[in-house]
Write a protein that holds these residues in place. Structure first.
Motif, short mmCIF file in Angstrom:
data_model
loop_
_atom_site.label_atom_id
_atom_site.label_comp_id
_atom_site.label_asym_id
_atom_site.label_seq_id
_atom_site.Cartn_x
_atom_site.Cartn_y
_atom_site.Cartn_z
N LEU A 1 0.84 -1.18 0.00
CA LEU A 1 0.00 0.00 0.00
C LEU A 1 0.88 1.23 0.00
CD1 LEU A 1 -2.88 1.23 0.31
CD2 LEU A 1 -2.47 1.20 2.79
N VAL A 2 0.75 2.07 -1.04
CA VAL A 2 1.40 3.37 -1.05
C VAL A 2 0.43 4.36 -0.43
CG1 VAL A 2 2.35 5.23 -2.47
CG2 VAL A 2 2.82 2.86 -3.04
N MET A 3 0.87 5.08 0.59
CA MET A 3 -0.02 5.92 1.35
C MET A 3 0.67 7.22 1.75
SD MET A 3 0.10 3.54 4.78
CE MET A 3 -0.11 4.77 6.05
N ALA A 4 -0.15 8.24 1.96
CA ALA A 4 0.36 9.52 2.44
C ALA A 4 0.02 9.66 3.92
CB ALA A 4 -0.25 10.67 1.65
N THR A 5 0.90 10.29 4.66
CA THR A 5 0.68 10.51 6.08
C THR A 5 1.38 11.80 6.48
OG1 THR A 5 0.97 9.55 8.30
CG2 THR A 5 2.68 9.09 6.69
N VAL A 6 0.91 12.41 7.56
CA VAL A 6 1.55 13.62 8.08
C VAL A 6 1.83 13.43 9.56
CG1 VAL A 6 0.59 15.22 6.40
CG2 VAL A 6 -0.69 14.72 8.48
N ARG A 7 2.88 14.09 10.03
CA ARG A 7 3.28 14.00 11.43
C ARG A 7 2.97 15.31 12.13
NH1 ARG A 7 9.04 14.29 11.73
NH2 ARG A 7 8.87 16.36 12.62
N TYR A 8 2.29 15.20 13.28
CA TYR A 8 2.05 16.35 14.14
C TYR A 8 2.87 16.17 15.42
CZ TYR A 8 -1.94 17.61 11.23
OH TYR A 8 -2.73 17.97 10.18
N ARG B 1 8.69 -0.02 3.18
CA ARG B 1 9.70 -0.42 2.19
C ARG B 1 10.51 0.82 1.78
NH1 ARG B 1 8.67 -5.56 0.73
NH2 ARG B 1 6.52 -6.29 0.64
N TRP B 2 9.83 1.96 1.67
CA TRP B 2 10.51 3.22 1.39
C TRP B 2 9.66 4.37 1.92
CZ3 TRP B 2 7.34 6.22 -1.52
CH2 TRP B 2 6.52 5.62 -2.47
N THR C 1 4.72 6.92 1.57
CA THR C 1 5.45 5.71 1.96
C THR C 1 4.79 4.48 1.39
OG1 THR C 1 6.21 4.41 3.86
CG2 THR C 1 4.15 5.57 4.12
N CYS C 2 5.58 3.45 1.17
CA CYS C 2 5.08 2.15 0.72
C CYS C 2 5.23 1.16 1.86
CB CYS C 2 5.86 1.68 -0.50
SG CYS C 2 5.34 0.08 -1.13
N ARG C 3 4.11 0.52 2.23
CA ARG C 3 4.14 -0.40 3.37
C ARG C 3 3.52 -1.74 2.99
NH1 ARG C 3 2.27 3.27 8.44
NH2 ARG C 3 3.41 1.70 9.64
N PRO C 4 4.17 -2.85 3.37
CA PRO C 4 3.61 -4.17 3.06
C PRO C 4 2.41 -4.46 3.94
CG PRO C 4 5.60 -4.38 4.38
CD PRO C 4 5.46 -2.92 4.06
N ILE C 5 1.41 -5.07 3.38
CA ILE C 5 0.19 -5.41 4.10
C ILE C 5 0.13 -6.93 4.28
CG2 ILE C 5 -2.33 -5.31 4.11
CD1 ILE C 5 -1.02 -2.60 4.35
N GLY C 6 -0.01 -7.37 5.52
CA GLY C 6 -0.20 -8.79 5.79
C GLY C 6 1.07 -9.60 5.88
#
Length: 205
Positions: free
Chosen positions: A89-96, A122-123, A109-114
């Protein structure tokens, strides 16, 4: 008996004046755990013609995967996302940093699911604005990300390497892309903050 409305601070919040007893995913999943950390949660598919069952899925259909933040002690909130195949899953996120307001840092970011319950990316590609939309062009394995400052960036879907970036202009006037949909190889539709839909062929800038 009608379903009670939600008063928690979540997308289902529509009435701040009543006692919260709703069945939205954020309230019903692991509600007994006093954990303010934001998690990525999936909802199992269920054929239904009742729209309330889609908006308020039962707790047994919700499954928490991993925290939005991959860094301990950081508070991340999610944004748009898109699948790469069936595993990533390639996803966007923000940090507060502890207060509501302008996000301190944005990420794609790209994150493996399962595969990895920790959700270790992954990056990670850092951005200095909030991502408003993203999609992937599978013909070139390119992730296209629209940012709140009107910039459009292109990332390698496998490595997260920057391929191109530039601001979106219409007849010399900058516009803010709020939606990105890949319609074919090298072609996409951009929705803009001023209500237009643009047909585009992105290129390096």
């Amino acid at each position: 008996m009608p379903r009670p409305v939600c008063t928690c601070d979540c997308p289902w919040d529509d009435d701040a004046d009543c006692a919260c007893a709703c069945a939205c995913p954020l309230c019903s999943v692991d509600s007994e755990v006093e954990d303010e950390e934001v998690w990525l949660t999936v909802v199992e598919a269920e054929p239904t013609a009742d729209p309330t069952r889609l908006a308020f899925p039962g707790a047994e259909r919700c499954r928490r995967l991993f925290p939005w933040s991959w860094e301990p002690g950081e508070t991340h909130f999610g944004g748009p996302g898109v699948w790469i195949g069936e595993t990533d899953l390639v996803m966007a996120t923000v940090r507060y940093d502890g207060s509501v307001g302008v996000p301190k840092q944005g990420f794609v970011t790209c994150r493996p699911i399962g595969q990895d319950p920790s959700g270790t990316p992954r990056w990670v590609f850092r951005v200095d604005r909030t991502a408003t939309a993203l999609d992937i062009d599978p013909s070139t394995d390119t992730v296209l990300v629209a940012l709140s400052n009107g910039e459009l960036i292109a990332l390698d879907a496998t490595t997260g390497t920057l391929r191109a970036r530039g601001h979106v202009h219409v007849r010399g006037v900058p516009v803010i892309p709020t939606a990105v949909t890949v319609t074919g190889p090298g072609r996409l539709l951009l929705g803009t903050g001023d209500g237009r839909v643009l047909t585009c062929r992105p290129g390096p800038s």
